[in-house]
Design an enzyme around this catalytic site. Structure first.
Site, short mmCIF file in Angstrom:
data_model
loop_
_atom_site.label_atom_id
_atom_site.label_comp_id
_atom_site.label_asym_id
_atom_site.label_seq_id
_atom_site.Cartn_x
_atom_site.Cartn_y
_atom_site.Cartn_z
N ARG A 162 -0.24 -9.94 12.90
CA ARG A 162 -0.72 -8.66 12.26
C ARG A 162 -1.85 -9.50 10.85
O ARG A 162 -2.91 -8.50 9.97
CB ARG A 162 0.18 -8.13 11.53
CG ARG A 162 0.85 -7.26 12.19
CD ARG A 162 2.36 -6.64 12.16
NE ARG A 162 2.18 -5.03 10.87
CZ ARG A 162 2.89 -4.84 10.25
NH1 ARG A 162 4.30 -5.10 10.29
NH2 ARG A 162 2.66 -4.07 9.56
N ARG A 209 -9.85 0.83 8.82
CA ARG A 209 -8.60 -0.32 8.34
C ARG A 209 -9.76 -1.15 9.53
O ARG A 209 -9.89 -2.70 9.70
CB ARG A 209 -7.81 -0.97 9.90
CG ARG A 209 -6.12 -0.58 9.13
CD ARG A 209 -5.91 -1.55 9.78
NE ARG A 209 -4.25 -1.58 9.72
CZ ARG A 209 -2.53 -0.73 9.41
NH1 ARG A 209 -2.72 -0.25 8.99
NH2 ARG A 209 -1.69 -1.27 9.10
N ARG A 263 11.21 -2.70 11.64
CA ARG A 263 10.42 -2.56 13.08
C ARG A 263 10.05 -3.76 13.69
O ARG A 263 10.10 -4.76 12.92
CB ARG A 263 8.97 -2.08 11.76
CG ARG A 263 9.48 -0.57 12.37
CD ARG A 263 8.39 0.02 10.82
NE ARG A 263 7.06 -0.69 10.85
CZ ARG A 263 6.37 -0.93 9.95
NH1 ARG A 263 6.52 0.46 8.58
NH2 ARG A 263 4.55 -0.98 10.38
N ARG A 266 11.99 -5.88 5.82
CA ARG A 266 11.95 -4.89 5.68
C ARG A 266 12.85 -4.50 6.20
O ARG A 266 12.38 -4.14 8.03
CB ARG A 266 10.89 -4.16 5.38
CG ARG A 266 9.98 -2.56 5.45
CD ARG A 266 8.28 -2.70 5.09
NE ARG A 266 7.88 -3.48 6.02
CZ ARG A 266 6.44 -2.54 6.32
NH1 ARG A 266 5.99 -2.04 5.17
NH2 ARG A 266 6.17 -2.42 7.44
N LYS A 322 0.90 -1.58 -0.01
CA LYS A 322 -0.18 0.09 -0.07
C LYS A 322 0.87 1.57 -0.26
O LYS A 322 0.80 2.53 -0.87
CB LYS A 322 -0.55 -0.28 1.75
CG LYS A 322 -2.36 -0.97 1.29
CD LYS A 322 -2.66 -0.98 2.86
CE LYS A 322 -2.38 -0.59 3.64
NZ LYS A 322 -2.07 -2.47 4.15
P1 AMP Z 1 1.27 0.13 9.31
O1 AMP Z 1 2.39 0.56 9.57
O2 AMP Z 1 0.05 0.66 8.38
O3 AMP Z 1 1.81 -1.19 8.99
O4 AMP Z 1 0.62 0.25 10.57
C1 AMP Z 1 1.78 0.15 12.11
C2 AMP Z 1 1.24 -0.82 13.02
O5 AMP Z 1 0.37 0.52 13.11
C3 AMP Z 1 -0.39 -1.40 12.95
O6 AMP Z 1 0.15 -2.52 13.21
C4 AMP Z 1 -1.26 -1.01 14.20
O7 AMP Z 1 -0.63 -1.35 14.96
C5 AMP Z 1 -1.04 0.07 13.70
N1 AMP Z 1 -1.73 1.11 12.77
C6 AMP Z 1 -1.77 1.68 11.63
N2 AMP Z 1 -2.37 2.31 11.33
C7 AMP Z 1 -4.19 1.93 12.14
C8 AMP Z 1 -5.32 2.01 11.88
N3 AMP Z 1 -6.08 2.61 10.73
N4 AMP Z 1 -6.05 1.38 12.89
C9 AMP Z 1 -5.04 0.70 14.30
N5 AMP Z 1 -3.88 1.05 14.17
C10 AMP Z 1 -3.30 0.93 13.31
#
Ligand code: AMP
Length: 272
Positions: A227, A149, A216, A183, A74
């Site tokens: 996840r 999400r 990360r 990553r 994404k």
């Molecule tokens: P990402 O970088 O989008 O993979 O997000 C990393 C982490 O941030 C996720 O695993 C969640 O813990 C948190 N996170 C990001 N976006 C959201 C969202 N829209 N709702 C809830 N948690 C989020």
């Protein structure tokens, strides 16, 4: 194209709100505007209602969202699209990581969920994105990445703005695990690399600023599996939600960056 303003039924009738400085297109919002004070009064009431609910009277800006499991690409595809269309990519993951790095109370609360691969509570991310959408760089539009999400997040977003298209990247689990566990992220600018697919020129160092790269915590295999489960359980309803709204577009996310970008551009061109 669907009208971008939702007019509540109590205000529908022989009047309609007219966006400032622009004549209503024929049939826009489905009503005609008679002259006179009644229309002015109704316009004022509607305008005040729209301001209170933060729905924009006229939204010409590009309003896209990238959907898919973590690691579907994404962020990568959104970056290609923001270069082409000059709109910002709004990533709740990035906003949350910034809060974690700054050590704000919100960041400390979010970190526990993020490290475990769980979702951060809806009210936290909704607050973050609401605030972000009002910033000046969103005037021309935005591409959401990682938000919404969950259904409550999607419903909250619908009260703020109306998405035009959702690009749903479909990628098998094995591919996601291979992508995410390799990553690496820059500690300084957040640039993303991959030990095999997008290696930095010097191992462990960012090409842009020479800062250290790190993995990360939520890119470690156990957290990735969690996840993926969380993502599947909580975001499958979003696919139904946006498909029912008629704005979901499925794209094969394993087809390679150039093909996925081209497919996404094609979708965007149909909504412009
Ligand atoms: P990402 O970088 O989008 O993979 O997000 C990393 C982490 O941030 C996720 O695993 C969640 O813990 C948190 N996170 C990001 N976006 C959201 C969202 N829209 N709702 C809830 N948690 C989020």
């Amino acid at each position: 194209r669907a009208p971008s303003v939702f007019v509540p039924s109590c205000l529908r009738g022989p009047v309609v709100f007219q966006a400032r400085g622009r004549a209503p297109a024929s049939g826009e919002n489905g009503r005609t505007m008679p002259a006179g004070s009644a229309s002015l009064a109704a316009g004022a009431v509607l305008h005040s209602l729209l301001s209170r609910t933060r729905i924009h009277p006229k939204e010409d800006r590009m309003r896209l969202m990238m959907l898919g499991p973590p690691g579907a690409g994404k962020g990568t595809i959104a970056k290609k699209l923001i270069d082409k269309y000059a709109v910002p990519q709004l990533s709740t993951g990035a906003l949350l990581r910034a809060a974690v790095q700054e050590g704000t109370p919100l960041g400390l609360e979010a970190k526990k969920c993020m490290d475990a691969g769980d979702l951060v509570p809806d009210k936290v991310v909704i607050g973050l994105i609401k605030e972000r959408l009002t910033q000046r760089d969103c005037t021309k539009g935005f591409i959401l990445d990682g938000f919404p999400r969950t259904l409550p997040q999607a419903e909250a977003l619908a009260r703020i703005t109306k998405l035009q298209a959702v690009i749903n990247l479909d990628v098998p689990d094995d591919e996601v695990i291979s992508r995410l566990s390799g990553r690496r992220t820059c500690t300084k600018c957040g640039a993303i690399y991959h030990v095999r697919n997008i290696p930095p020129k010097t191992p462990g160092k960012c090409d842009k600023d020479g800062a250290d790269l790190f993995q990360r915590d939520d890119d470690k295999e156990e957290a990735i599996r969690n996840r993926l489960n969380v993502s599947r359980r909580q975001t499958l309803p979003l696919i139904d939600y946006y498909r029912a709204a008629g704005i979901l577009h499925d794209v094969d996310g394993a087809a390679g960056v150039d093909n996925v970008t081209a497919a996404s551009v094609k979708i965007i061109e149909t909504i412009k």
